[in-house]
Design a protein around this motif. Structure first.
Motif, PDB file in Angstrom:
ATOM      1  N   PRO A   1      65.531  12.289  35.473  1.00  0.00           N
ATOM      2  CA  PRO A   1      64.767  13.507  35.775  1.00  0.00           C
ATOM      3  C   PRO A   1      63.504  13.566  34.919  1.00  0.00           C
ATOM      4  N   THR A   2      62.408  14.045  35.504  1.00  0.00           N
ATOM      5  CA  THR A   2      61.181  14.183  34.720  1.00  0.00           C
ATOM      6  C   THR A   2      61.161  15.515  33.983  1.00  0.00           C
ATOM      7  N   GLY A   3      62.025  16.427  34.413  1.00  0.00           N
ATOM      8  CA  GLY A   3      62.030  17.754  33.795  1.00  0.00           C
ATOM      9  C   GLY A   3      60.939  18.669  34.330  1.00  0.00           C
ATOM     10  N   ILE A   4      60.127  18.158  35.262  1.00  0.00           N
ATOM     11  CA  ILE A   4      59.032  18.982  35.794  1.00  0.00           C
ATOM     12  C   ILE A   4      59.546  19.772  36.992  1.00  0.00           C
ATOM     13  N   ASP A   5      59.463  21.104  36.898  1.00  0.00           N
ATOM     14  CA  ASP A   5      59.868  21.940  38.035  1.00  0.00           C
ATOM     15  C   ASP A   5      58.750  21.980  39.062  1.00  0.00           C
ATOM     16  N   ALA A   6      59.161  22.159  40.313  1.00  0.00           N
ATOM     17  CA  ALA A   6      58.159  22.179  41.389  1.00  0.00           C
ATOM     18  C   ALA A   6      57.138  23.300  41.179  1.00  0.00           C
ATOM     19  N   ASP A   7      57.579  24.410  40.565  1.00  0.00           N
ATOM     20  CA  ASP A   7      56.611  25.503  40.370  1.00  0.00           C
ATOM     21  C   ASP A   7      55.740  25.292  39.134  1.00  0.00           C
ATOM     22  N   GLN A   8      55.942  24.183  38.456  1.00  0.00           N
ATOM     23  CA  GLN A   8      55.066  23.825  37.333  1.00  0.00           C
ATOM     24  C   GLN A   8      54.231  22.585  37.676  1.00  0.00           C
ATOM     25  N   ALA A   9      54.003  22.384  38.962  1.00  0.00           N
ATOM     26  CA  ALA A   9      53.215  21.230  39.392  1.00  0.00           C
ATOM     27  C   ALA A   9      52.154  21.705  40.380  1.00  0.00           C
ATOM     28  N   TRP A  10      50.945  21.237  40.200  1.00  0.00           N
ATOM     29  CA  TRP A  10      49.835  21.677  41.036  1.00  0.00           C
ATOM     30  C   TRP A  10      49.033  20.473  41.520  1.00  0.00           C
ATOM     31  N   VAL A  11      48.530  20.589  42.739  1.00  0.00           N
ATOM     32  CA  VAL A  11      47.623  19.566  43.255  1.00  0.00           C
ATOM     33  C   VAL A  11      46.216  20.166  43.267  1.00  0.00           C
ATOM     34  N   VAL A  12      45.264  19.424  42.709  1.00  0.00           N
ATOM     35  CA  VAL A  12      43.873  19.897  42.765  1.00  0.00           C
ATOM     36  C   VAL A  12      43.003  18.801  43.371  1.00  0.00           C
ATOM     37  N   GLU A  13      41.930  19.217  44.012  1.00  0.00           N
ATOM     38  CA  GLU A  13      40.997  18.258  44.612  1.00  0.00           C
ATOM     39  C   GLU A  13      40.067  17.697  43.533  1.00  0.00           C
ATOM     40  N   ALA A  14      39.796  16.417  43.613  1.00  0.00           N
ATOM     41  CA  ALA A  14      38.926  15.805  42.602  1.00  0.00           C
ATOM     42  C   ALA A  14      37.487  16.308  42.713  1.00  0.00           C
TER      43      ALA A  14
ATOM     44  N   LEU B   1      58.226  16.416  22.600  1.00  0.00           N
ATOM     45  CA  LEU B   1      58.033  15.946  23.984  1.00  0.00           C
ATOM     46  C   LEU B   1      58.587  16.952  24.988  1.00  0.00           C
ATOM     47  N   ASP B   2      58.963  18.145  24.502  1.00  0.00           N
ATOM     48  CA  ASP B   2      59.606  19.113  25.392  1.00  0.00           C
ATOM     49  C   ASP B   2      58.642  19.756  26.377  1.00  0.00           C
ATOM     50  N   ALA B   3      57.382  19.791  26.040  1.00  0.00           N
ATOM     51  CA  ALA B   3      56.435  20.507  26.906  1.00  0.00           C
ATOM     52  C   ALA B   3      55.200  19.654  27.148  1.00  0.00           C
ATOM     53  N   LEU B   4      55.428  18.449  27.615  1.00  0.00           N
ATOM     54  CA  LEU B   4      54.302  17.560  27.883  1.00  0.00           C
ATOM     55  C   LEU B   4      53.507  18.042  29.092  1.00  0.00           C
ATOM     56  N   THR B   5      52.209  17.888  29.008  1.00  0.00           N
ATOM     57  CA  THR B   5      51.373  18.090  30.183  1.00  0.00           C
ATOM     58  C   THR B   5      51.092  16.705  30.777  1.00  0.00           C
ATOM     59  N   VAL B   6      51.386  16.566  32.057  1.00  0.00           N
ATOM     60  CA  VAL B   6      51.159  15.287  32.734  1.00  0.00           C
ATOM     61  C   VAL B   6      50.002  15.464  33.713  1.00  0.00           C
ATOM     62  N   VAL B   7      49.051  14.556  33.661  1.00  0.00           N
ATOM     63  CA  VAL B   7      47.976  14.551  34.658  1.00  0.00           C
ATOM     64  C   VAL B   7      48.082  13.249  35.441  1.00  0.00           C
ATOM     65  N   ALA B   8      48.171  13.378  36.755  1.00  0.00           N
ATOM     66  CA  ALA B   8      48.173  12.189  37.611  1.00  0.00           C
ATOM     67  C   ALA B   8      46.897  12.214  38.433  1.00  0.00           C
ATOM     68  N   VAL B   9      46.217  11.091  38.513  1.00  0.00           N
ATOM     69  CA  VAL B   9      45.064  10.980  39.405  1.00  0.00           C
ATOM     70  C   VAL B   9      45.491  10.006  40.481  1.00  0.00           C
TER      71      VAL B   9
ATOM     72  N   ARG C   1      54.757  20.167  32.560  1.00  0.00           N
ATOM     73  CA  ARG C   1      53.993  20.599  33.743  1.00  0.00           C
ATOM     74  C   ARG C   1      53.151  19.425  34.220  1.00  0.00           C
ATOM     75  N   LEU C   2      52.707  19.548  35.449  1.00  0.00           N
ATOM     76  CA  LEU C   2      52.011  18.433  36.089  1.00  0.00           C
ATOM     77  C   LEU C   2      50.794  18.933  36.851  1.00  0.00           C
ATOM     78  N   VAL C   3      49.667  18.288  36.613  1.00  0.00           N
ATOM     79  CA  VAL C   3      48.481  18.520  37.439  1.00  0.00           C
ATOM     80  C   VAL C   3      48.194  17.201  38.141  1.00  0.00           C
ATOM     81  N   ALA C   4      48.228  17.208  39.456  1.00  0.00           N
ATOM     82  CA  ALA C   4      47.954  15.985  40.213  1.00  0.00           C
ATOM     83  C   ALA C   4      46.593  16.125  40.891  1.00  0.00           C
ATOM     84  N   VAL C   5      45.680  15.250  40.529  1.00  0.00           N
ATOM     85  CA  VAL C   5      44.319  15.300  41.066  1.00  0.00           C
ATOM     86  C   VAL C   5      44.258  14.373  42.270  1.00  0.00           C
ATOM     87  N   ASP C   6      43.858  14.925  43.391  1.00  0.00           N
ATOM     88  CA  ASP C   6      43.865  14.162  44.632  1.00  0.00           C
ATOM     89  C   ASP C   6      42.531  13.428  44.809  1.00  0.00           C
ATOM     90  N   THR C   7      42.615  12.119  44.960  1.00  0.00           N
ATOM     91  CA  THR C   7      41.400  11.313  45.150  1.00  0.00           C
ATOM     92  C   THR C   7      41.560  10.457  46.397  1.00  0.00           C
TER      93      THR C   7
END
Lengths: 446, 497
Positions: B479-492, B432-440, B245-251
């Motif tokens: 492929p990153t294996g991350i589905d679009a419904d397992q990715a979220w954008v949040v405001e910093a 490594l099957d269920a990594l949580t990815v955080v992108a800032v 899954r992916l959490v992308a923090v928008d800055t």
């Protein structure tokens, strides 16, 4: 080859805290608490040994007298720092990957940093690995393998570092303030360099080659080893390994002293919320120049616990922190005050208070506080210098500038004997409230 | 309760008396005198980290810890504490992590009596003077709002912790949440101190210039700690997830930095700990150039400034490449830090990191990588504790957490390892099957779109090294294996409100 040994015992005759205020303080002699042995090779390389009781561990440092303040060529800012990266690329006899493997087997933890006047390569290692490490470093400093591909690749990493730095509003503010203070003098650009110059680094192999040839020479180097080391054995091994290192054919271009600049103000509005910060800088005498040591006291007097900025800014809740320092830079000095404000609206008031207190210092440097500070300085030397890396840094910093280790005790002694009158005089001359270069950063919506 | 907890987790220590008696006994005192040492080192580990924060008062433990040394103690106001310490040229150091708080002070032996008094006053008789507490609280609010936004790499790490440990006592920054901090008052600090800083939750150590008078004085003063049992720390398992899954923090900053992580069931008592630790160092030793991630992303391709991996919380010791001790948790996570790259290369950096992680995990270390890493780690053991204070911190950490003292037994545990053990231990403990990815990222949505799609994201400009081209082409389309419904954008902004 000459060997000088500065015999050191301890610090003597410092006035005790709470000494009779009526009596003038006795002159103090300050001695660095370890023996320092030095030698200078025929090629100009300065070598310093500081034996310490750290069984099995040594700290190593090579200080090159080249920093971003040496970068005179237009379009080539950031090269001193770029070299700090390139120096990890290895040589023909020990290329990068093999070098890494050997360092791991030797247990060497090495690094590098660059600033205005110097590029330093520290390492911490088992004493048993020192002989081999000397050979590896001697090979590197004489025969760095610079390839166009290596230069291109490393340039990307430098750009990454620039990105990391430029994401911090205070770094950006500091860079702009330095530009105002020093204009086109090399102190006027940041150590990382201008972004357009960093962007051009991938294709700068020839310039890199020339920079290395000009600066990475024994006469610009100081080598310090602190910890479990025997000076004579060290000097013999270093002489053999570094002896063939040749001096430069021509001295590098001297940028000359920076021109005077009118006071200026920079206001930076960051897009997102950020802590409001006020920077106030004054151009002051450089390291070693008359007045520099007295201004070091001035900085401490301003921010000491119970001192004026602590009391009026931090304790009163206007500021979250207030620091002052004098940079030990050699081409020009800077006294820098940094205040983190609790509220951006208070920044004008904070600036006014700093100006008031700086002016007041020229009238009255508090003698009692200075006596306490003398005790503090004494214990700063006696307590905490048990770490070989800190000692190497302390000694390297001074010997690179002064060449002579005897200057350490002389400067410590001179510093300890500064009087309130000297602080007042230096403050009156160098810290005129209206001469400050002022930088402010506020966040979005503030 | 701490007594039971020590019993449960401390095979290396004497089980001691029953819990009720533990509460009555003086706090343990660990002594490491060094004849001729100039300095006295005073340290305490207190089981009162941020995981003990009450819900709605996140930040209380950290604020209490800082207030011990910055809000007056004993007969002294905070100004008087500062004034007393200033001539010593030393100061308190407070380290707060999820489970433990550390308090440290070093003084020259001339000032041993003064420092012992200041140190024990801070532990047993903090004043929590209101003006100081409010000032510290204000600073904490700033740290989790403006401070976090100005340090996007720290922000990324905290978002990773918050995501991995959602609804768990580890799930908020040690500094707290700004909204919660605002309701914390002096009474809360006093109550937290009364409950959590007690005989059974505090371990004190003295090292260096230790003499009988100092030991007697410190022991005597510590008797003022309450004779009560400290509260337990109920730790549920972190929420398990099925896939990446992916959490992308928008800055606002035009860069992309990454943190990747997954919980692991491993601590220093586990016989596999040295194996997984060694392998993780070989993958990404902190701020060092020899890890595989660093070599792959930075050294070979110049993508960024550094790339590191961890199996324990990593608070830096000064500006060194080494970990500050005394920050252990009873639950750990595997984490990877990919420092900022350009927005354009963010997706490639993630794919390349995942590729290298996969190779490390599935194919393991080579014989050379294993031997080099072991040799390095083994030879640095004495370098890591070059002064009595650091040796004391290792000893306290071991005693407090019931884990082995690394200074004493790490060398033997490393010597006993084989390459196969190391590679098998990694596969056994890290999935490594269920990594949580955080992108800032300054372009968070674009990052999400790029890494959840099949369109290749090549590196730009391409690597100058032709030998890397084949792998890079494959990585760009990996492929990153991350589905679009397992990715979220949040405001910093306001993220730790």
């Amino acid at each position: 080859m000459t060997t000088i040994s500065a015999i050191a015992l301890t610090i003597v005759a410092l006035p005790a805290m709470g000494a009779d205020a009526e009596r003038p303080p006795e002159p103090a002699t300050v001695r660095f608490p370890y023996d320092i042995s030095t030698t200078e090779l025929d090629n100009g390389l300065r070598v310093v040994a500081v034996p310490m009781p750290t069984p099995g561990v040594v700290a190593w440092e090579v200080r090159m007298s080249v920093g971003s303040g040496s970068e005179t060529e237009k379009g080539r800012t950031g090269f001193a720092h770029f070299f700090e990266h390139l120096m990890f690329h290895g040589t023909e006899t020990l290329p990068r990957e093999r070098r890494l493997g050997e360092l791991l087997r030797l247990g060497v933890d090495d690094g590098g940093w660059t600033w205005l006047d110097e590029t330093t390569y520290p390492a911490l290692l088992p004493a048993s690995s020192l002989p081999r490490w000397i050979d590896i470093e001697a090979d590197l400093f004489q025969h760095l393998a610079l390839t166009p591909e290596g230069v291109r690749r490393e340039a990307g990493a430098v750009y990454g570092e620039f990105r990391k730095s430029s994401a911090n509003p205070e770094n950006v503010l500091e860079d702009r303030l330095m530009e105002k203070m020093f204009g086109t003098h090399p102190y006027g650009h940041s150590t990382l360099g201008f972004e357009e110059d960093i962007a051009a680094m991938p294709d700068s192999w020839e310039a890199a080659r020339a920079f290395f040839d000009a600066w990475y020479r024994p006469e610009h180097a100081t080598l310090v080893v602190a910890g479990d080391v025997q000076p004579e054995a060290l000097f013999a091994a270093v002489t053999e390994a570094f002896g063939p290192w040749e001096r430069a054919e021509h001295p590098p271009v001297d940028p000359g002293p920076p021109a005077e600049r009118p006071p200026a103000r920079v206001t930076l509005t960051w897009e997102t919320p950020t802590e409001p910060v006020l920077l106030m800088d004054w151009r002051v005498p450089a390291y070693g120049e008359e007045g520099h040591e007295a201004l070091d006291w001035a900085a401490d007097l301003l921010t000491a616990p119970g001192g004026p900025l602590d009391t009026r800014l931090v304790r009163d809740g206007l500021a979250r922190s207030a620091y002052a320092t004098v940079y030990p830079t050699v081409q020009a000095g800077i006294l820098a005050i940094r205040v983190a404000a609790a509220d951006a609206e208070d920044l004008p008031r904070i600036e006014e208070i700093v100006r008031e207190e700086v002016a007041r210092l020229a009238e009255n440097a508090d003698a009692a506080t200075m006596d306490t500070m003398r005790v503090r300085q004494r214990y700063a030397l006696l307590s905490g210098l048990d770490d070989p890396a800190r000692v190497a840094d302390f000694v390297g910093h001074r010997v690179r500038r002064d060449r002579d280790p005897a200057a350490i005790d002389a400067r410590l002694t001179a510093h300890a004997n500064i009087t309130p009158g000297e602080v007042e005089e230096a403050a009156a001359r160098w810290l005129k409230p209206d001469d400050a270069f002022v930088g402010i950063v506020v966040g979005g919506g503030q | 309760m701490i007594g039971l907890w020590l019993l449960a987790c401390g095979p290396k220590i004497d089980p001691g008396p029953a819990p009720a008696l533990v509460a009555l006994q003086p706090a343990p005192l660990v002594l490491r005198p060094v004849p001729g040492a100039p300095d006295l080192y005073l340290q305490a580990m207190i089981r009162a980290g941020s995981a003990f924060d009450p819900t709605g008062k996140e930040g209380l433990a950290d604020l209490m810890a800082r207030a011990l040394v910055e809000a007056g103690a004993g007969e002294r106001t905070s100004e008087e504490v500062d004034a007393a310490l200033w001539p010593t040229a030393n100061g308190f150091r407070v380290v707060v992590e999820r489970e433990w708080v550390q308090l440290r002070l070093r003084c020259h032996q001339d000032q041993a009596a003064l420092c012992a008094e200041l140190f024990t006053d801070a532990l047993v008789a903090p004043r929590f003077d209101e003006a100081d507490v409010l000032r510290l609280r204000d600073r904490a609010v700033s740290a989790v709002t403006d401070g976090m936004l100005a340090d996007e790499e720290l922000l990324g790490r905290e978002v990773l912790e918050a995501t991995l440990y959602e609804g768990h006592p580890y799930g908020h920054p040690t500094r707290g949440r700004s909204g919660a901090l605002e309701v914390i008052g002096v009474d809360d600090l006093a109550a937290f101190h009364r409950t959590h800083v007690v005989r059974s939750s505090v371990i004190v150590g003295l090292a260096g210039a230790v003499d009988d008078a100092i030991v007697a004085s410190v022991s005597d003063r510590l008797l003022a700690l309450p004779q009560t049992l400290a509260p337990e720390l109920p730790l549920q398992q972190p929420v398990s997830v099925d896939g990446p899954r992916l959490v992308a923090v928008d800055t606002a900053t035009p860069v992309t930095g990454l943190w990747l992580g997954t919980p692991i069931d491993l601590d220093r008592n586990d016989e596999d700990w040295p194996a997984v630790w060694l392998a993780t160092m070989a993958l990404g030793a902190h701020r060092s150039s020899w890890g595989r991630l660093y070599r792959t992303l930075r050294a070979d391709r110049g993508l960024n400034y550094g790339d590191y991996a961890y199996i324990e919380p990593w608070l830096e010791r000064g500006s060194s490449t080494w970990q500050d001790q005394g920050t252990l948790r009873s639950q750990n996570r595997f984490a990877v830090w990919i420092r900022p790259t350009s927005v354009e290369n963010g997706p490639f950096a993630l794919r390349l990191a995942l590729d290298e992680l996969g190779r490390w995990h599935d194919d393991g270390l080579s014989e050379t990588q294993f031997e080099d890493a072991r040799s390095f780690l083994r030879s640095t053991i004495p370098v890591l504790a070059a002064d009595p204070g650091r040796r004391l911190t290792y000893a306290l950490e071991a005693r407090a957490t019931g884990t082995p003292d690394l200074q004493e037994d790490l060398a033997a545990r490393l010597d006993a390892l084989t390459l196969d053990q190391v590679n098998e231990a990694v596969r056994r403990h890290i999935s490594l099957d269920a990594l949580t990815v955080v992108a800032v990222s300054g372009e968070a949505q674009a990052f999400v779109d790029a890494v959840t799609s099949d369109t290749p994201t090549p590196m730009s400009p391409p690597s100058p090294d032709a030998a890397l081209a084949e792998r890079d082409a494959a990585v760009a389309a990996r492929p990153t294996g991350i589905d679009a419904d397992q990715a979220w954008v949040v405001e910093a902004a306001g993220i730790f409100r």
